[in-house]
Scaffold this motif. Structure first.
Motif, mmCIF file in Angstrom:
data_model
loop_
_atom_site.group_PDB
_atom_site.id
_atom_site.type_symbol
_atom_site.label_atom_id
_atom_site.label_comp_id
_atom_site.label_asym_id
_atom_site.label_seq_id
_atom_site.Cartn_x
_atom_site.Cartn_y
_atom_site.Cartn_z
ATOM 1 N N ARG A 6 0.836 -1.204 0.000
ATOM 2 C CA ARG A 6 0.000 0.000 0.000
ATOM 3 C C ARG A 6 0.871 1.255 0.000
ATOM 4 N NH1 ARG A 6 -2.274 3.084 4.190
ATOM 5 N NH2 ARG A 6 -4.206 4.165 3.597
ATOM 6 N N TRP A 7 1.907 1.267 0.852
ATOM 7 C CA TRP A 7 2.811 2.417 0.907
ATOM 8 C C TRP A 7 3.526 2.610 -0.426
ATOM 9 C CZ3 TRP A 7 5.270 0.982 6.270
ATOM 10 C CH2 TRP A 7 4.363 1.319 7.281
ATOM 11 N N TYR A 8 3.943 1.500 -1.017
ATOM 12 C CA TYR A 8 4.621 1.597 -2.313
ATOM 13 C C TYR A 8 3.690 2.186 -3.360
ATOM 14 C CZ TYR A 8 6.686 0.267 -6.756
ATOM 15 O OH TYR A 8 7.183 0.300 -8.037
ATOM 16 N N GLY A 9 2.445 1.746 -3.345
ATOM 17 C CA GLY A 9 1.477 2.267 -4.305
ATOM 18 C C GLY A 9 1.253 3.762 -4.130
ATOM 19 N N ILE A 10 1.167 4.202 -2.872
ATOM 20 C CA ILE A 10 0.970 5.626 -2.588
ATOM 21 C C ILE A 10 2.163 6.443 -3.074
ATOM 22 C CG2 ILE A 10 0.775 7.338 -0.741
ATOM 23 C CD1 ILE A 10 -0.781 5.197 0.854
ATOM 24 N N VAL A 11 3.362 5.963 -2.713
ATOM 25 C CA VAL A 11 4.582 6.680 -3.089
ATOM 26 C C VAL A 11 4.741 6.725 -4.609
ATOM 27 C CG1 VAL A 11 7.107 6.588 -3.012
ATOM 28 C CG2 VAL A 11 5.790 6.232 -0.922
ATOM 29 N N ALA A 12 4.503 5.598 -5.267
ATOM 30 C CA ALA A 12 4.662 5.542 -6.727
ATOM 31 C C ALA A 12 3.669 6.469 -7.423
ATOM 32 C CB ALA A 12 4.467 4.100 -7.203
ATOM 33 N N THR A 13 2.428 6.467 -6.965
ATOM 34 C CA THR A 13 1.405 7.305 -7.595
ATOM 35 C C THR A 13 1.691 8.782 -7.364
ATOM 36 O OG1 THR A 13 -0.264 5.576 -7.292
ATOM 37 C CG2 THR A 13 -1.052 7.807 -7.710
ATOM 38 N N ALA A 14 2.009 9.135 -6.115
ATOM 39 C CA ALA A 14 2.278 10.534 -5.794
ATOM 40 C C ALA A 14 3.515 11.035 -6.547
ATOM 41 C CB ALA A 14 2.467 10.706 -4.293
ATOM 42 N N SER A 15 4.543 10.202 -6.632
ATOM 43 C CA SER A 15 5.756 10.591 -7.350
ATOM 44 C C SER A 15 5.465 10.797 -8.827
ATOM 45 C CB SER A 15 6.837 9.519 -7.185
ATOM 46 O OG SER A 15 7.175 9.341 -5.828
ATOM 47 N N ARG A 16 4.658 9.912 -9.392
ATOM 48 C CA ARG A 16 4.320 10.023 -10.817
ATOM 49 C C ARG A 16 3.563 11.330 -11.090
ATOM 50 N NH1 ARG A 16 2.519 5.353 -11.227
ATOM 51 N NH2 ARG A 16 0.283 5.726 -11.023
ATOM 52 N N ILE A 17 2.677 11.704 -10.184
ATOM 53 C CA ILE A 17 1.946 12.967 -10.339
ATOM 54 C C ILE A 17 2.923 14.150 -10.295
ATOM 55 C CG2 ILE A 17 0.286 14.514 -9.234
ATOM 56 C CD1 ILE A 17 -1.213 11.990 -8.298
ATOM 57 N N GLY A 18 3.891 14.071 -9.367
ATOM 58 C CA GLY A 18 4.880 15.132 -9.265
ATOM 59 C C GLY A 18 5.689 15.293 -10.537
ATOM 60 N N PHE A 19 6.128 14.185 -11.104
ATOM 61 C CA PHE A 19 6.910 14.255 -12.337
ATOM 62 C C PHE A 19 6.070 14.734 -13.518
ATOM 63 C CE2 PHE A 19 10.029 11.640 -10.087
ATOM 64 C CZ PHE A 19 11.209 12.226 -10.532
ATOM 65 N N ARG A 20 4.784 14.385 -13.506
ATOM 66 C CA ARG A 20 3.907 14.894 -14.564
ATOM 67 C C ARG A 20 3.782 16.404 -14.463
ATOM 68 N NH1 ARG A 20 2.862 12.782 -19.077
ATOM 69 N NH2 ARG A 20 0.846 13.842 -19.135
ATOM 70 N N GLU A 21 3.770 16.903 -13.250
ATOM 71 C CA GLU A 21 3.720 18.347 -13.053
ATOM 72 C C GLU A 21 4.997 19.004 -13.560
ATOM 73 O OE1 GLU A 21 4.001 20.248 -8.995
ATOM 74 O OE2 GLU A 21 1.903 20.655 -9.463
ATOM 75 N N LEU A 22 6.127 18.347 -13.308
ATOM 76 C CA LEU A 22 7.414 18.882 -13.758
ATOM 77 C C LEU A 22 7.436 19.075 -15.266
ATOM 78 C CD1 LEU A 22 10.409 19.634 -13.225
ATOM 79 C CD2 LEU A 22 10.936 17.210 -13.506
ATOM 80 N N VAL A 23 6.931 18.086 -16.004
ATOM 81 C CA VAL A 23 7.002 18.179 -17.473
ATOM 82 C C VAL A 23 6.019 19.197 -18.031
ATOM 83 C CG1 VAL A 23 7.849 15.813 -17.706
ATOM 84 C CG2 VAL A 23 5.375 16.260 -17.823
ATOM 85 N N THR A 24 5.096 19.689 -17.188
ATOM 86 C CA THR A 24 4.252 20.801 -17.648
ATOM 87 C C THR A 24 4.983 22.130 -17.491
ATOM 88 O OG1 THR A 24 3.196 21.146 -15.483
ATOM 89 C CG2 THR A 24 2.179 19.538 -16.966
ATOM 90 N N PHE A 25 5.996 22.154 -16.612
ATOM 91 C CA PHE A 25 6.789 23.365 -16.434
ATOM 92 C C PHE A 25 7.901 23.469 -17.476
ATOM 93 C CE2 PHE A 25 5.856 23.118 -11.613
ATOM 94 C CZ PHE A 25 4.633 23.726 -11.807
ATOM 95 N N TYR A 26 8.528 22.336 -17.778
ATOM 96 C CA TYR A 26 9.713 22.329 -18.635
ATOM 97 C C TYR A 26 9.563 21.337 -19.786
ATOM 98 C CZ TYR A 26 12.352 24.631 -14.845
ATOM 99 O OH TYR A 26 12.794 25.490 -13.876
ATOM 100 N N THR A 27 10.133 21.703 -20.922
ATOM 101 C CA THR A 27 10.483 20.706 -21.928
ATOM 102 C C THR A 27 11.970 20.428 -21.706
ATOM 103 O OG1 THR A 27 11.185 22.361 -23.567
ATOM 104 C CG2 THR A 27 8.843 21.746 -23.530
ATOM 105 N N TRP A 28 12.514 19.420 -22.375
ATOM 106 C CA TRP A 28 13.934 19.145 -22.158
ATOM 107 C C TRP A 28 14.785 20.314 -22.656
ATOM 108 C CZ3 TRP A 28 17.714 19.002 -25.840
ATOM 109 C CH2 TRP A 28 17.323 18.873 -27.169
#
Length: 267
Positions: A6-28
């Motif tokens: 359960r903890w792994y699922g929470i961490v993985a999902t929350a991290s994925r959301i964070g990285f999705r937010e990052l790519v809305t701020f920057y392109t490479w």
């Protein structure tokens, strides 16, 4: 095992959301030619001061210190996360979810730490090439580990500060800039810690980066392994202490918002 899954699922999902937010701020392209280039310019600026002094050792000191602090600058961007969550109206949803808010918050902003490690490592390599710094091999391959530990400490500090500015969104950038500038000033980045009066030097021992940076300098200077490991151990304790404090402050801040019925308010 179910709890771990359960903890792994929470961490993985929350991290994925964070990285999705990052790519809305920057392109490479904007990240490499905008932000990353700016970080290299910062290190080159301070390294050039060393060149003006005519001391190769001074150049090394400034280049290594300013490359290392980059991970702290990026990790402490987590300070802005709580305020951004309120502004976007997602803070209430996270608190209402059947998951520990502190865990989702830490995982949500993990991209700040991970990108910081990449940035700091890249800036370190660029500085070494630009200033033609000799680096011991294979010890230099351990540099990302030292930067990661410093980043974890700064991430814990950022979490604590973020909890404090939860109700004062107008202070987020002041807190962020004051935070990382304090690390740059007092933690051995540009001048040795013992340059400062004893009370400030003692405070620096409790701040992120101080011990990891000194351990990194010791590693590159060929110091005994026991000396390097002692510095890393101290930095690990600092990281744990700041992270624990950050979690406590975050949970208290959110509990206070719920008690006052103001958590749904936007920034």
């Amino acid at each position: 095992m179910n709890a771990l899954s359960r903890w792994y699922g929470i961490v993985a999902t929350a991290s994925r959301i964070g990285f999705r937010e990052l790519v809305t701020f920057y392109t490479w392209r904007t990240w490499v030619f905008g932000w990353f280039l700016r970080l290299i310019a910062q290190v080159v600026f301070f390294g050039t001061i060393g060149l003006l002094s005519g001391s190769e050792e001074r150049v090394r000191y400034l280049a290594v210190g300013n490359a290392a602090v980059v991970v702290c600058i990026e990790a402490m961007v987590v300070i802005t996360t709580t305020v951004r969550e309120r502004g976007q109206g997602t803070l209430a949803l996270q608190v209402a979810a059947p998951a520990d808010f502190a865990l989702t918050y830490l995982a949500r902003g993990a991209y700040c730490l991970l990108v910081g490690i990449v940035s700091s490592t890249g800036v370190f390599a660029a500085a070494a090439m630009i200033f033609r710094l000799s680096m011991p091999f294979p010890q230099v391959l351990l540099v990302p580990f030292f930067l990661a530990l410093a980043g974890c400490s700064a991430y814990g500090l950022g979490t604590a500060v973020g909890a404090l500015v939860l109700r004062r969104p107008g202070l987020q950038w002041l807190a962020l800039n004051t935070g990382y500038m304090s690390l740059m000033t007092f933690c051995g980045v540009n001048v040795p810690v013992d340059h400062w009066p004893a009370p400030i030097a003692a405070l620096a021992e409790l701040l992120p980066l101080t011990h990891a940076l000194q351990a990194l300098r010791d590693l590159l200077a060929g110091a005994p392994a026991s000396t390097v490991l002692a510095g890393l151990g101290c930095e690990a304790l600092v990281a744990l202490a700041w992270t624990a404090l950050g979690v406590v402050l975050l949970e208290r801040a959110v509990a206070g918002e719920r008690r006052r019925g103001t958590i749904e308010l936007s920034a």
